[in-house]
Write a protein that holds these residues in place. Structure first.
Motif, short mmCIF file in Angstrom:
data_model
loop_
_atom_site.label_atom_id
_atom_site.label_comp_id
_atom_site.label_asym_id
_atom_site.label_seq_id
_atom_site.Cartn_x
_atom_site.Cartn_y
_atom_site.Cartn_z
N VAL A 1 0.86 -1.18 0.00
CA VAL A 1 0.00 0.00 0.00
C VAL A 1 0.90 1.23 0.00
CG1 VAL A 1 -1.82 1.26 1.18
CG2 VAL A 1 -1.79 -1.24 1.27
N HIS A 2 0.85 1.99 -1.09
CA HIS A 2 1.68 3.18 -1.24
C HIS A 2 0.82 4.42 -0.97
CE1 HIS A 2 4.61 0.59 -3.27
NE2 HIS A 2 3.64 0.20 -4.08
N GLU A 3 1.24 5.24 -0.04
CA GLU A 3 0.59 6.52 0.21
C GLU A 3 1.34 7.59 -0.58
OE1 GLU A 3 0.00 7.34 4.41
OE2 GLU A 3 0.24 5.20 4.85
N VAL A 4 0.59 8.39 -1.34
CA VAL A 4 1.20 9.41 -2.19
C VAL A 4 0.42 10.71 -2.07
CG1 VAL A 4 2.20 7.77 -3.83
CG2 VAL A 4 -0.12 8.62 -4.20
N LEU A 5 1.08 11.81 -2.39
CA LEU A 5 0.43 13.11 -2.32
C LEU A 5 -0.49 13.35 -3.50
CD1 LEU A 5 3.38 15.39 -1.11
CD2 LEU A 5 1.56 14.33 0.26
N SER A 6 -0.19 12.75 -4.63
CA SER A 6 -0.99 12.90 -5.84
C SER A 6 -0.89 11.63 -6.66
CB SER A 6 -0.48 14.09 -6.66
OG SER A 6 -0.99 14.06 -7.98
N LEU A 7 -1.96 11.30 -7.35
CA LEU A 7 -1.93 10.11 -8.19
C LEU A 7 -1.07 10.29 -9.43
CD1 LEU A 7 -5.63 8.92 -7.87
CD2 LEU A 7 -3.59 7.91 -6.82
N ASP A 8 -0.59 11.49 -9.67
CA ASP A 8 0.37 11.71 -10.74
C ASP A 8 1.64 10.90 -10.51
OD1 ASP A 8 -1.37 13.47 -11.96
OD2 ASP A 8 -0.40 15.27 -11.16
N VAL A 9 1.90 10.59 -9.25
CA VAL A 9 3.09 9.80 -8.90
C VAL A 9 3.05 8.45 -9.61
CG1 VAL A 9 4.30 8.65 -6.99
CG2 VAL A 9 3.39 10.96 -6.69
N ALA A 10 1.84 7.90 -9.77
CA ALA A 10 1.71 6.56 -10.36
C ALA A 10 2.30 6.49 -11.76
CB ALA A 10 0.24 6.15 -10.39
N GLY A 11 2.27 7.60 -12.51
CA GLY A 11 2.78 7.60 -13.87
C GLY A 11 4.24 7.93 -13.99
#
Length: 236
Positions: A187-197
Motif C-alpha cells: 500500500v503506497h501513500e502518495v500526495l498525488s496520483l500523478d506519482v503513479a505515472g
C-alpha cells in the motif's frame, strides 16, 4: 502476534443505492468497530480513481492479528443487524482480506496516514505474487523502500501478507477460483496520483523483475474516521 491490517473492497451494484451504502458504512458499520474496539487503531475509506470495480475501499490498522479471531470482533459479523444483513445480501461485491504486517517504510511528516487530521489523500495498491518464500518478499520490500525514498510525492509504503480472505456478492462467480487472491500486498501513500505515472515510481515500486503485480489500483480519500483507540471519538 504481529500487527494486522484489514482491507475491504466493495461494489454496491444495482441493488444497493449509493446513498444507502454510504449511510450504512458511515453510521453503522464503521462506528461499531472504531467507536468500540480499541484494537482498531485507524480506519479510512477511499473511492476508486481508476474507473475500475470494486469502486470502494476501506482500510483499518489493527493492533494484533489475534483480533481477527477475537469474539469482540467476530460477533459483529455473526450477529449483524437486520439492516446490515439485508444490505450485504444485495451487494454486488464484498471482498474482505485480512493481512499480517510485514514492513513499514516509516511514518511521514507529510500526512498522518489514516488519522482524521491531515490524512493521506491518495493510495496506490499493488497486489503481488513473487516466487520464493516470505524472505523473498521481505527482500523485495527492502529494495522497494530504498528506491521509493527518491520519488517526489511519495509519502509512505507498508507491505503485508494475506492470512485470510472471502469474496461474496451477487457479482462474485461460484467456485474456488473466485476466492484466489495474491499472497502479498503493498500500500503506497502518495500526495498525488500523478506519482503513479512517474517512471521512477513504477521502477521503484516493483524493483524485481521476478515479481508479478497481479493488480494495480488507485484511490482517493473519501473519509478518515476517529476511533476510541485514538481518543478522538465524539461524545454521545
Amino acid at each position: 502476534m504481529p500487527l494486522g491490517f484489514l482491507l475491504v473492497t466493495a461494489e454496491p451494484g444495482a441493488q444497493v443505492p449509493l446513498e444507502e451504502f454510504q449511510d450504512w458504512y458511515n453510521n453503522e458499520h464503521v462506528p461499531l468497530r472504531l467507536n468500540h474496539l480499541p484494537s482498531f487503531l485507524t480506519g479510512a475509506r477511499f473511492s476508486a480513481a481508476d474507473s475500475l470495480t470494486p469502486s470502494w475501499l476501506a482500510v483499518y490498522d489493527i493492533d494484533d492479528t489475534a483480533t481477527f479471531q477475537d469474539e469482540s470482533y467476530t460477533r459483529l459479523r455473526a450477529n449483524r443487524s437486520p439492516r446490515e444483513a439485508n444490505l450485504v445480501q444485495r451487494l454486488e461485491i464484498l471482498d474482505r482480506r485480512t493481512y499480517e504486517f510485514v514492513a513499514d517504510s516509516g511514518e511521514s511528516t507529510l500526512t498522518s496516514s489514516y488519522k482524521p487530521t491531515n490524512p493521506t489523500g491518495c493510495l496506490i495498491t499493488h497486489w503481488i505474487n513473487i516466487p520464493g518464500d516470505d524472505a523473498a518478499f521481505q527482500t523485495w520490500t527492502e529494495e522497494a523502500f530504498h528506491a521509493l525514498k527518491g520519488v517526489e510525492g511519495w509519502v509512505r509504503t507498508r507491505t503485508y501478507k494475506c492470512i485470510d480472505n472471502l469474496k461474496t456478492g451477487l457479482g462474485v462467480p461460484k467456485g474456488p477460483e473466485a476466492q484466489t487472491v495474491p499472497k502479498y500486498l503493498a500500500v503506497h501513500e502518495v500526495l498525488s496520483l500523478d506519482v503513479a505515472g512517474m517512471p521512477a515510481f513504477m521502477v521503484a515500486s516493483n524493483p524485481r523483475s521476478t515479481a508479478n503485480v497481479e493488480e494495480n489500483r488507485m484511490w482517493t480519500l473519501y473519509r478518515a474516521y476517529p476511533s476510541v483507540a485514538q481518543g478522538n471519538v465524539p461524545s454521545t
